[in-house]
Design a protein around this motif. Structure first.
Motif, PDB file in Angstrom:
ATOM      1  N   VAL A 195     177.121  22.050   1.178  1.00  0.00           N
ATOM      2  CA  VAL A 195     176.099  22.100   2.031  1.00  0.00           C
ATOM      3  C   VAL A 195     176.317  22.517   3.439  1.00  0.00           C
ATOM      4  N   ALA A 196     177.505  21.786   3.975  1.00  0.00           N
ATOM      5  CA  ALA A 196     177.849  21.976   5.255  1.00  0.00           C
ATOM      6  C   ALA A 196     178.500  23.332   5.402  1.00  0.00           C
ATOM      7  N   SER A 197     179.078  24.026   4.510  1.00  0.00           N
ATOM      8  CA  SER A 197     179.439  25.490   4.532  1.00  0.00           C
ATOM      9  C   SER A 197     178.238  26.350   4.249  1.00  0.00           C
ATOM     10  N   MET A 198     177.332  25.800   3.689  1.00  0.00           N
ATOM     11  CA  MET A 198     176.038  26.978   3.523  1.00  0.00           C
ATOM     12  C   MET A 198     175.351  27.048   4.837  1.00  0.00           C
ATOM     13  N   ARG A 199     175.294  25.789   5.487  1.00  0.00           N
ATOM     14  CA  ARG A 199     174.686  25.825   6.805  1.00  0.00           C
ATOM     15  C   ARG A 199     175.392  26.716   7.701  1.00  0.00           C
ATOM     16  N   SER A 200     176.951  26.459   7.841  1.00  0.00           N
ATOM     17  CA  SER A 200     177.754  27.276   8.871  1.00  0.00           C
ATOM     18  C   SER A 200     177.428  28.549   8.551  1.00  0.00           C
ATOM     19  N   THR A 201     177.602  29.264   7.435  1.00  0.00           N
ATOM     20  CA  THR A 201     177.521  30.706   7.026  1.00  0.00           C
ATOM     21  C   THR A 201     176.043  31.186   7.030  1.00  0.00           C
ATOM     22  N   GLY A 202     175.191  30.603   7.199  1.00  0.00           N
ATOM     23  CA  GLY A 202     173.677  30.838   7.234  1.00  0.00           C
ATOM     24  C   GLY A 202     172.696  30.831   6.013  1.00  0.00           C
ATOM     25  N   ARG A 203     173.523  30.315   4.783  1.00  0.00           N
ATOM     26  CA  ARG A 203     172.851  30.358   3.590  1.00  0.00           C
ATOM     27  C   ARG A 203     171.708  29.629   3.577  1.00  0.00           C
ATOM     28  N   LEU A 204     171.504  28.578   4.516  1.00  0.00           N
ATOM     29  CA  LEU A 204     170.454  27.717   4.722  1.00  0.00           C
ATOM     30  C   LEU A 204     169.739  27.811   6.095  1.00  0.00           C
ATOM     31  N   TYR A 205     168.449  28.527   5.609  1.00  0.00           N
ATOM     32  CA  TYR A 205     167.780  28.772   7.020  1.00  0.00           C
ATOM     33  C   TYR A 205     166.966  27.780   7.602  1.00  0.00           C
ATOM     34  N   GLU A 206     166.437  26.593   6.710  1.00  0.00           N
ATOM     35  CA  GLU A 206     165.768  25.789   7.294  1.00  0.00           C
ATOM     36  C   GLU A 206     166.640  24.984   8.143  1.00  0.00           C
ATOM     37  N   ASN A 207     165.932  24.402   9.223  1.00  0.00           N
ATOM     38  CA  ASN A 207     166.805  23.582  10.268  1.00  0.00           C
ATOM     39  C   ASN A 207     167.393  22.225   9.644  1.00  0.00           C
ATOM     40  N   GLY A 208     166.822  21.839   8.796  1.00  0.00           N
ATOM     41  CA  GLY A 208     167.414  20.552   8.000  1.00  0.00           C
ATOM     42  C   GLY A 208     166.924  19.339   8.629  1.00  0.00           C
ATOM     43  N   ARG A 209     165.750  19.513   9.384  1.00  0.00           N
ATOM     44  CA  ARG A 209     165.151  18.138  10.106  1.00  0.00           C
ATOM     45  C   ARG A 209     164.567  17.421   9.161  1.00  0.00           C
ATOM     46  N   PHE A 210     164.053  17.842   7.829  1.00  0.00           N
ATOM     47  CA  PHE A 210     163.753  17.225   6.775  1.00  0.00           C
ATOM     48  C   PHE A 210     164.556  17.075   5.430  1.00  0.00           C
ATOM     49  N   GLY A 211     165.694  17.768   5.449  1.00  0.00           N
ATOM     50  CA  GLY A 211     166.653  17.868   4.475  1.00  0.00           C
ATOM     51  C   GLY A 211     167.293  16.631   3.969  1.00  0.00           C
ATOM     52  N   VAL A 212     167.608  16.299   2.899  1.00  0.00           N
ATOM     53  CA  VAL A 212     168.031  14.853   2.307  1.00  0.00           C
ATOM     54  C   VAL A 212     168.688  15.087   1.343  1.00  0.00           C
ATOM     55  N   LEU A 213     169.528  13.907   1.369  1.00  0.00           N
ATOM     56  CA  LEU A 213     170.562  13.552   0.153  1.00  0.00           C
ATOM     57  C   LEU A 213     169.759  12.436  -0.606  1.00  0.00           C
ATOM     58  N   VAL A 214     169.917  12.523  -2.059  1.00  0.00           N
ATOM     59  CA  VAL A 214     169.223  11.380  -2.909  1.00  0.00           C
ATOM     60  C   VAL A 214     170.182  11.107  -3.963  1.00  0.00           C
ATOM     61  N   LYS A 215     170.747   9.769  -4.159  1.00  0.00           N
ATOM     62  CA  LYS A 215     171.532   9.407  -5.141  1.00  0.00           C
ATOM     63  C   LYS A 215     170.746   8.308  -5.933  1.00  0.00           C
ATOM     64  N   THR A 216     171.012   8.495  -7.186  1.00  0.00           N
ATOM     65  CA  THR A 216     170.036   7.787  -8.427  1.00  0.00           C
ATOM     66  C   THR A 216     171.244   7.273  -9.301  1.00  0.00           C
ATOM     67  N   MET A 217     170.931   6.340 -10.104  1.00  0.00           N
ATOM     68  CA  MET A 217     171.697   5.754 -11.174  1.00  0.00           C
ATOM     69  C   MET A 217     171.264   6.585 -12.316  1.00  0.00           C
ATOM     70  N   LYS A 218     172.300   6.924 -13.396  1.00  0.00           N
ATOM     71  CA  LYS A 218     171.920   7.598 -14.503  1.00  0.00           C
ATOM     72  C   LYS A 218     171.165   7.121 -15.462  1.00  0.00           C
TER      73      LYS A 218
END
Length: 281
Positions: A195-218
């Motif tokens: 994700v950080a790489s996509m951000r640094s190379t411009g693949r993610l245009y959204e500023n990330g202000r609402f971007g989230v990680l979610v972790k759940t149990m299988k």
């Protein structure tokens, strides 16, 4: 010395938190390290280090110390079968070991649990030993996420659950209303590096202000092993990836090094939120 409980310790902070938490409560555990996976702090407890395939020695050690319970804690490298390094106890169980080794993580962990339980040793979860490790419901750090962040959390949670159903991973990232990364064999940290790489190379245009990680149990996961977890490194990775926060499944996820994790979240204005079914909007 006898020990009621043994911790089979991999890498990371979870085994250490369990061991010192038990000591603080007056219950000294036996630590069993895995060859090639040990860390220096093990030497502050009575411990033994065994290689993969030394099941006979493992069960003899537990019997000698009268340990009736074990906790499997920490990350480990998936073992390779090497018959030359197996003791007699492992060789006797070889058909069973091979059967669960060819499956996914759920199959492997369930198989290991079965090995213990067939010998009268109860496998308990980290959350059963130190209940405070579990994430609660609602805001854990920061305020309740805004509506756009919730929408991303729901997207990521849906993807994470599907990954879990397929026994692939336990986490996903959503930015701008779409899932942009899912966890594979590289783990959560590796996914967040992408994700950080996509951000640094411009693949993610959204500023990330609402971007989230979610972790759940299988969905079919055994709660006593490998619950999804976050810790200080997770917060650092979120900052590097330009994400706003993390959603964890309430009552089914662990927060490691809680005090440090929450301090870092506050410092970097990262929210941590315990999700359950009622949070889907």
């Amino acid at each position: 010395m006898t020990h009621n409980l043994a911790i089979i310790a991999g890498r990371g902070s979870l085994p250490q938190e369990l061991a010192f938490g038990m000591r603080e409560r007056g219950d000294e555990p036996l630590l069993i390290g895995i060859e090639g996976e040990t860390e220096p702090w093990l030497d502050t407890f009575e411990n033994a280090v065994l290689g993969w395939g030394q099941f006979g020695q493992l069960f003899k050690l537990l019997a000698d110390h009268k340990a009736k319970q074990v906790v499997l804690a920490g990350s480990v490298t998936r073992p390779k079968i090497n018959i030359a390094k197996m003791d007699l106890g492992a060789i006797r169980s070889l058909p069973e070991i091979l059967a669960f080794m060819i499956g996914g993580d759920n199959s492997l962990l369930s198989g290991v649990i079965n090995l213990f339980e067939k010998r009268g040793i109860e496998v308990v979860g980290a959350h059963q030993v130190i209940p405070e490790l579990l994430a609660g419901k609602g805001p854990i750090a920061g305020r309740k996420p805004p509506r756009k962040a919730f929408a991303n959390m729901n997207k990521a949670a849906e993807a994470s659950k599907e990954l879990g159903r397929l026994d692939i991973g336990q986490a996903a990232v959503a930015v701008g209303g779409r899932v942009v990364a899912v966890e594979g064999i590289e783990g959560t940290d590796g996914m967040l590096e992408r994700v950080a790489s996509m951000r640094s190379t411009g693949r993610l245009y959204e500023n990330g202000r609402f971007g989230v990680l979610v972790k759940t149990m299988k969905p079919e996961q055994e709660m006593r092993v490998d619950l999804p977890a976050i810790g200080p490194d997770t917060i650092y990775r979120l900052v590097e990836g330009g994400l706003r926060g993390v959603g964890v499944e309430a009552g089914k996820s662990l927060i490691l090094e809680r005090e440090k994790t929450l301090e870092l979240a506050k410092l970097h204005d990262i929210f941590i939120f315990g999700m359950d079914a009622s949070d889907h909007e």
